[in-house]
Motif scaffolding. Structure first.
Motif, short mmCIF file in Angstrom:
data_model
loop_
_atom_site.label_atom_id
_atom_site.label_comp_id
_atom_site.label_asym_id
_atom_site.label_seq_id
_atom_site.Cartn_x
_atom_site.Cartn_y
_atom_site.Cartn_z
N UNK A 234 0.79 -1.19 -0.12
CA UNK A 234 -0.05 0.31 0.06
C UNK A 234 0.77 1.19 -0.11
N UNK A 235 1.98 1.27 0.99
CA UNK A 235 2.85 2.53 0.90
C UNK A 235 3.38 2.54 -0.32
N UNK A 236 3.79 1.53 -1.11
CA UNK A 236 4.73 1.56 -2.39
C UNK A 236 3.63 2.11 -3.33
N UNK A 237 2.31 1.55 -3.41
CA UNK A 237 1.50 2.05 -4.37
C UNK A 237 1.39 3.85 -4.23
N UNK A 238 1.22 4.19 -2.79
CA UNK A 238 1.39 5.65 -2.51
C UNK A 238 2.49 6.57 -3.12
N UNK A 239 3.65 5.78 -3.15
CA UNK A 239 4.69 6.24 -3.23
C UNK A 239 4.92 6.36 -4.87
N UNK A 240 4.29 5.53 -5.53
CA UNK A 240 4.52 5.48 -6.98
C UNK A 240 3.34 6.37 -7.45
N UNK A 241 2.16 6.64 -7.10
CA UNK A 241 1.37 7.65 -7.38
C UNK A 241 1.85 8.94 -7.18
N UNK A 242 2.49 9.26 -6.06
CA UNK A 242 3.27 10.61 -5.78
C UNK A 242 4.12 11.02 -6.86
N UNK A 243 4.99 9.79 -7.34
CA UNK A 243 6.16 10.07 -8.24
C UNK A 243 5.48 10.25 -9.64
N UNK A 244 4.52 9.42 -10.06
CA UNK A 244 4.18 9.27 -11.31
C UNK A 244 2.39 9.68 -10.91
N UNK A 245 2.05 10.77 -10.96
CA UNK A 245 0.51 11.07 -10.56
C UNK A 245 -0.52 10.25 -11.58
N UNK A 246 -0.17 10.28 -12.82
CA UNK A 246 -1.27 9.45 -13.84
C UNK A 246 -1.38 7.93 -13.31
N UNK A 247 -0.55 7.55 -12.56
CA UNK A 247 -0.73 5.91 -12.08
C UNK A 247 -1.65 6.00 -10.95
N UNK A 248 -2.01 6.98 -10.51
CA UNK A 248 -3.06 6.81 -9.03
C UNK A 248 -4.53 6.21 -9.39
N UNK A 249 -4.94 6.53 -10.54
CA UNK A 249 -6.28 6.07 -10.90
C UNK A 249 -6.32 4.67 -11.10
#
Length: 489
Positions: free
Chosen positions: A341-356
């Motif tokens: 979960x924390x890794x997904x949050x980090x990824x979304x922060x680095x690459x905002x388009x991945x958040x969705x």
């Protein structure tokens, strides 16, 4: 730290309308999963796919505590000993009041399924916070419930270490929130499930010191965790066992004790690494890590919290320890899910388009992993689906006969039983493992699943059964389909 969405602000009423369905769906998931896995666990027990060790041993410990004999069990040699001679799973005491309300092994199996399912709550909270979305929270809660190791942990009979999984997830949440008092409460409860779980908490302290820059608090958690494990392993277990832990023998190839393992690691590191990362160990790691989509790699500090339990399992000579089908994953699931979960949050922060799409993809991968490795029986009907344990819930004619046999044994008498029957006869002060007779007045044997003490060993057990048949002090009161009940006298 929460991840903020760049979106049009919503009114309080609108947020409430979105949040309520999400929470209702979450509780529906938890309720349905709890009901389903409670039923599957009870069906496995009814089909005699649990054993005197370990299911019966836990039943006896809880029964004894409920009847005033604190965590007392019967050893394989026929002695009355404390459960603490094997493991410091003091949390069993909390199940004694439940036994007063529902005096059945089914209570333990149901309580375990509910406890594991509730672990979806802190996963939901973490994902909602770090991905800024109720939908993402629901997605990762579903990932946790679909994770094959979570399902097999729940179905592997009843083990007091299983609640460590949700307790550690709650501890992760409160540590992430900088709320040290509730963290300490859940941490202490988790530490009561087994002697090595405090090492996981110690690793959480290091993670906290690194990620939150709270070195004093993190160092205190680390020190407390290490001290708690040392006291449990070096003081409590030897005190009740009369000697060092009997489980040291599982590590004789790498040193045979905690200090020995450390020495071997520095003197023969290749040997230690070879033991850990053989083909069996690599398959185990793959089944744990691949279903989470390597999102945990984006939160390495949290992922490393799983290392103490992973090391214990990978270095053990006991093959069940490096299998997702047993309860030894209890201390690994929480850090791996939290790191995911924390890794997904980090990824979304680095690459905002991945958040969705990161949560939907994680759910899709979890579903594929569940199809290939999971515990749901219907996957056996799907091409390529998991077939492991598929028939474990199937109640056969032989199982009904076995139930008739164990029903003949009166409550309270001392009975000697083979392993599969013993799980159904353990709610009593004394129960012996066949062929140990000692002060037993009843014997229950299943010739189709012969065990010698707590090990599957048909030949020596059959030899002792022949001797029992010829013993004039014992008479057969039941014999059908290979299931026999004897009574002394």
């Amino acid at each position: 730290m929460a991840v903020a969405d760049r979106a049009t602000p919503l009114s309080v009423a609108a947020v409430g309308r979105i949040a309520l369905p999400a929470r209702a769906l979450l509780w529906t998931l938890i309720g349905a999963w709890s009901a389903g896995f409670s039923a599957l666990s009870i069906e496995r027990h009814d089909a005699f796919n649990t054993g005197r060790f370990d299911m019966g041993n836990m039943v006896q410990a809880v029964w004894s505590t409920a009847h005033g004999h604190f965590l007392q069990v019967t050893s394989t040699t026929g002695e009355q000993i404390s459960r603490l001679a094997a493991h410091t799973d003091v949390i069993l005491v909390f199940f004694a009041p439940l036994w007063w309300l529902w005096p059945s092994p089914d209570m333990l199996l149901t309580a375990q399924a509910i406890a594991v399912a509730v672990g979806a709550l802190p996963v939901f909270w973490l994902a909602r916070k770090h991905l800024g979305s109720e939908a993402a929270g629901l997605g990762f809660a579903l990932v946790y419930l679909l994770y094959p190791a979570t399902e097999w942990l729940t179905l592997n009979e009843f083990h007091p270490v299983a609640p460590a999984c949700p307790l550690l997830l709650f501890a992760f949440w409160y540590l992430d929130e900088d709320r040290l008092v509730p963290f300490a409460i859940f941490g202490v409860l988790a530490a009561l499930t087994k002697e090595e779980i405090p090492l996981v908490l110690a690793a959480m302290g290091l993670c906290y010191a690194l990620s939150h820059r709270r070195r004093a608090a993190g160092g205190a958690v680390f020190a407390a965790g290490v001290l708690a494990s040392v006291l449990a392993i070096k003081v409590v277990v030897p005190h009740f066992n009369g000697a060092a832990s009997s489980f040291y023998s599982r590590y004789r190839d790498v040193g045979g004790s905690p200090a020995g393992i450390v020495r071997t690691f520095f003197s023969h590191p290749i040997r230690v690494l070879g033991e850990a990362f053989d083909s069996h160990g690599l398959r185990y790691l793959g089944q744990l890590l691949v279903p989470l989509g390597f999102l945990w790699a984006f939160a390495p500090a949290a992922a490393l919290v799983a290392v103490p339990e992973l090391a214990l399992n990978l270095l053990s000579r006991a093959s069940p320890q490096s299998s997702i089908h047993f309860h030894y994953t209890a201390g690994e699931i929480a850090p791996l899910l939290a790191a995911t979960v924390l890794g997904a949050g980090t990824l979304a922060k680095r690459i905002p388009r991945t958040r969705g799409w990161v949560a939907p993809l994680a759910v899709l991968l979890a579903l594929v992993a569940n199809w290939n490795l999971g515990a749901l029986p219907f996957w056996g009907l799907v091409p390529g689906g998991s077939t492991y344990g598929r028939s474990a819930t199937r109640l056969t004619r032989h199982d009904r006969i076995s139930q008739q046999a164990v029903d003949l044994v009166p409550d309270g008498v001392v009975v000697s039983a083979t392993n599969s029957l013993g799980a159904h006869l353990s709610a009593r002060r004394r129960i012996l493992n066949f062929p140990k007779l000692s002060d037993a007045t009843w014997v229950a044997v299943d010739e189709t699943r012969m065990s010698y003490l707590d090990r599957i060993s048909p030949l020596p057990a059959a030899t002792d059964l022949v001797a029992l048949r010829r013993n004039p002090n014992w008479r057969i009161v039941f014999e059908r389909d290979g299931v026999l009940v004897f009574r002394r006298g």
